[in-house]
Design an enzyme around this catalytic site. Structure first.
Site, PDB file in Angstrom:
ATOM      1  N   TYR A 142       0.824  -1.212   0.000  1.00 44.66           N
ATOM      2  CA  TYR A 142       0.000   0.000   0.000  1.00 44.66           C
ATOM      3  C   TYR A 142       0.861   1.267   0.000  1.00 44.66           C
ATOM      4  O   TYR A 142       0.368   2.359  -0.269  1.00 44.66           O
ATOM      5  CB  TYR A 142      -0.940   0.031   1.207  1.00 44.66           C
ATOM      6  CG  TYR A 142      -2.037  -1.022   1.178  1.00 44.66           C
ATOM      7  CD1 TYR A 142      -2.151  -1.915   0.120  1.00 44.66           C
ATOM      8  CD2 TYR A 142      -2.958  -1.123   2.196  1.00 44.66           C
ATOM      9  CE1 TYR A 142      -3.131  -2.878   0.088  1.00 44.66           C
ATOM     10  CE2 TYR A 142      -3.961  -2.094   2.180  1.00 44.66           C
ATOM     11  CZ  TYR A 142      -4.036  -2.969   1.121  1.00 44.66           C
ATOM     12  OH  TYR A 142      -5.024  -3.927   1.092  1.00 44.66           O
ATOM     13  N   LYS A 191       3.241 -15.371   2.697  1.00 43.94           N
ATOM     14  CA  LYS A 191       3.166 -16.149   1.442  1.00 43.94           C
ATOM     15  C   LYS A 191       4.608 -16.493   1.073  1.00 43.94           C
ATOM     16  O   LYS A 191       5.114 -16.131   0.002  1.00 43.94           O
ATOM     17  CB  LYS A 191       2.453 -15.301   0.373  1.00 43.94           C
ATOM     18  CG  LYS A 191       2.133 -16.033  -0.899  1.00 43.94           C
ATOM     19  CD  LYS A 191       0.979 -16.997  -0.771  1.00 43.94           C
ATOM     20  CE  LYS A 191       0.745 -17.732  -2.088  1.00 43.94           C
ATOM     21  NZ  LYS A 191      -0.133 -18.897  -1.934  1.00 43.94           N
ATOM     22  N   ASP A 223      -3.218 -18.185   2.074  1.00 47.58           N
ATOM     23  CA  ASP A 223      -4.373 -18.861   1.469  1.00 47.58           C
ATOM     24  C   ASP A 223      -4.962 -19.879   2.449  1.00 47.58           C
ATOM     25  O   ASP A 223      -6.179 -20.001   2.599  1.00 47.58           O
ATOM     26  CB  ASP A 223      -4.024 -19.509   0.120  1.00 47.58           C
ATOM     27  CG  ASP A 223      -2.624 -20.077   0.067  1.00 47.58           C
ATOM     28  OD1 ASP A 223      -1.866 -19.934   1.056  1.00 47.58           O
ATOM     29  OD2 ASP A 223      -2.266 -20.694  -0.945  1.00 47.58           O
ATOM     30  N   ASP A 247      -5.403  -6.551   5.954  1.00 45.03           N
ATOM     31  CA  ASP A 247      -6.593  -5.834   5.507  1.00 45.03           C
ATOM     32  C   ASP A 247      -7.685  -6.841   5.154  1.00 45.03           C
ATOM     33  O   ASP A 247      -8.834  -6.755   5.598  1.00 45.03           O
ATOM     34  CB  ASP A 247      -6.195  -4.989   4.277  1.00 45.03           C
ATOM     35  CG  ASP A 247      -7.281  -4.032   3.852  1.00 45.03           C
ATOM     36  OD1 ASP A 247      -8.295  -3.923   4.572  1.00 45.03           O
ATOM     37  OD2 ASP A 247      -7.125  -3.390   2.791  1.00 45.03           O
ATOM     38  N   ASP A 251     -11.019  -8.326   7.686  1.00 43.43           N
ATOM     39  CA  ASP A 251     -12.415  -8.199   7.246  1.00 43.43           C
ATOM     40  C   ASP A 251     -13.119  -9.554   7.274  1.00 43.43           C
ATOM     41  O   ASP A 251     -14.288  -9.657   7.647  1.00 43.43           O
ATOM     42  CB  ASP A 251     -12.492  -7.615   5.835  1.00 43.43           C
ATOM     43  CG  ASP A 251     -12.632  -6.101   5.869  1.00 43.43           C
ATOM     44  OD1 ASP A 251     -12.422  -5.522   6.958  1.00 43.43           O
ATOM     45  OD2 ASP A 251     -12.936  -5.502   4.826  1.00 43.43           O
TER      46      ASP A 251
END
Ligand code: NAD
Length: 355
Positions: A142, A191, A223, A247, A251
């Site tokens: 980001y 990852k 994942d 992020d 959620d």
């Protein structure tokens, strides 16, 4: 204690829910002998309308001068078509960067009284869960280099993920510290089978883990983590992860609690002064109608008392009041199942009565 709190009410339901939290803090102040001084500053759409920019300098300076910051929410359809650099949401990244808030704490817990709101299978809901997601907030993709360039197939866009050892070390420490006062389990999510940044992340987290021998750490690929959150959420205590993974996963974790209007968050930096806000947005569809659930913001104020001011007893007084109100069957519209729904103000009164 005498404490100065900056209020960033923002847009939509922001003013209503921040007012609720202020009333709760005032009651705590009366009961425990603290003086809270509140100063409002503009942020988001209302700031664009008033002074032409989403994060005025006065707001940044006011937040930096204060002992802590309480934020409602920003944004709404009125500002949706403005260019990226003058959108209300730009103010959120701006204030986090200005206050150097690199740690985002997002608890996701299932309230016994709200079990039927969870979309999970009943056997998973019965086990319950109480997860603290520690998300890195000021680094990663980001904030990395981005842009457009001409590639093999014409114009292409790119964003860059980058993490320094220092950035990973400090977020890892925040996670281990959080785990120490919980169930002493950290799951670090990355990852590492694909990304170089994740390999540095994993190595660094394990180096820091050596400083916390009382906390266990395990690694999980992102994942798999997305699956495990809906398959077996009770396995998690503290999750630590990068900005983008955090992020998305936070959620997901909030969704399995079933009640977006209930979840607080804290964003902390080196000073722990911090910024406290509900995880939901400005809910323009119900703004100004006395329908918003104030609990996420009220619980954000409780997190402020705990993390910014080390007022544990006061924080618990708020959390226990919320629990009691829910156990009494009192509900706002978003969490009601046939019960008569209370408005924002009535729910606030009910919480105040339990403090
Ligand atoms: P939202 O969270 O505002 O609303 C999603 C749904 O949840 C809506 O139906 C809303 O009515 C409901 N809801 C949210 N909070 C509630 C509460 N406290 N009580 C009762 N119901 C509640 O998300 P959205 O609709 O995607 O976004 C609306 C605006 O908020 C957009 O402009 C978005 O950019 C902005 N936003 C801001 C923040 C922030 O300020 N941190 C975060 C997310 C979205």
């Amino acid at each position: 204690m005498k404490l100065n709190i900056a209020l960033l009410k923002g847009d939509g339901i922001g003013p209503e829910i921040v007012d609720s939290a202020v009333r709760v803090l005032e009651k705590i102040g009366e009961k425990f002998g603290h003086e809270f001084c509140f100063t409002p500053y503009l942020i988001g759409g209302i700031a664009i309308d008033t002074v032409g920019e989403p994060l005025p300098e006065e707001t940044v300076n006011g937040c930096l001068r204060s002992d802590s910051v309480l934020l409602g929410a920003v944004g709404g359809p009125k500002w949706d078509n403005l260019p990226g650099n003058v959108r209300p949401e730009k103010a959120l990244l701006g204030i986090r960067a200005a206050m150097e808030l690199y740690t985002n704490l997002r608890p996701a817990r299932l309230y016994a009284a709200l079990k039927e709101d969870s979309p999970l299978r009943p056997d998973l809901v019965e086990k319950g869960f109480d997860i603290m997601i520690v998300r890195e907030l000021t680094g990663g993709i980001y904030f990395g280099e981005r842009g457009y360039r001409e590639g093999k197939y014409g114009t292409e866009a790119y964003d860059t993920e980058q993490y320094s050892r220092m950035e990973i070390e400090r977020i890892a420490r925040a996670a281990f510290e959080a785990a120490r006062v919980r169930n002493k389990k950290v799951t670090s999510i990355d990852k590492a089978n694909v990304l170089e940044t994740s390999r540095l992340w994993r190595k660094t987290v394990h180096e820091i883990a050596a400083e916390y021998p009382d906390v266990t750490v395990t690694d999980m690929l992102v994942d798999n983590a997305a699956m495990q959150l809906v398959r077996n959420p009770s396995q998690f205590d503290v999750i630590v992860t990068s900005n983008m993974f955090g992020d998305i996963l936070s959620d997901e974790a909030s969704q399995i609690t079933g009640s977006i209007g209930m979840l607080p968050s804290a964003s902390l930096g080196a000073t722990k002064r911090g910024l406290y806000e509900p995880i939901h947005g400005s809910a323009p569809d119900i703004a100004g109608q006395n329908k918003a659930n104030p609990i996420a913001t009220v619980l954000s104020a409780a997190m402020m008392l705990r993390y910014a001011f080390a007022l544990e007893e006061e924080a618990l007084a708020i959390e226990n009041a919320v629990n009691r109100v829910l156990d009494m069957g009192l509900r706002t519209a978003d969490i009601s199942h046939g019960e008569e729904a209370l408005g924002t103000k009535e729910m606030t009164e009910a919480i105040l009565a339990q403090i």
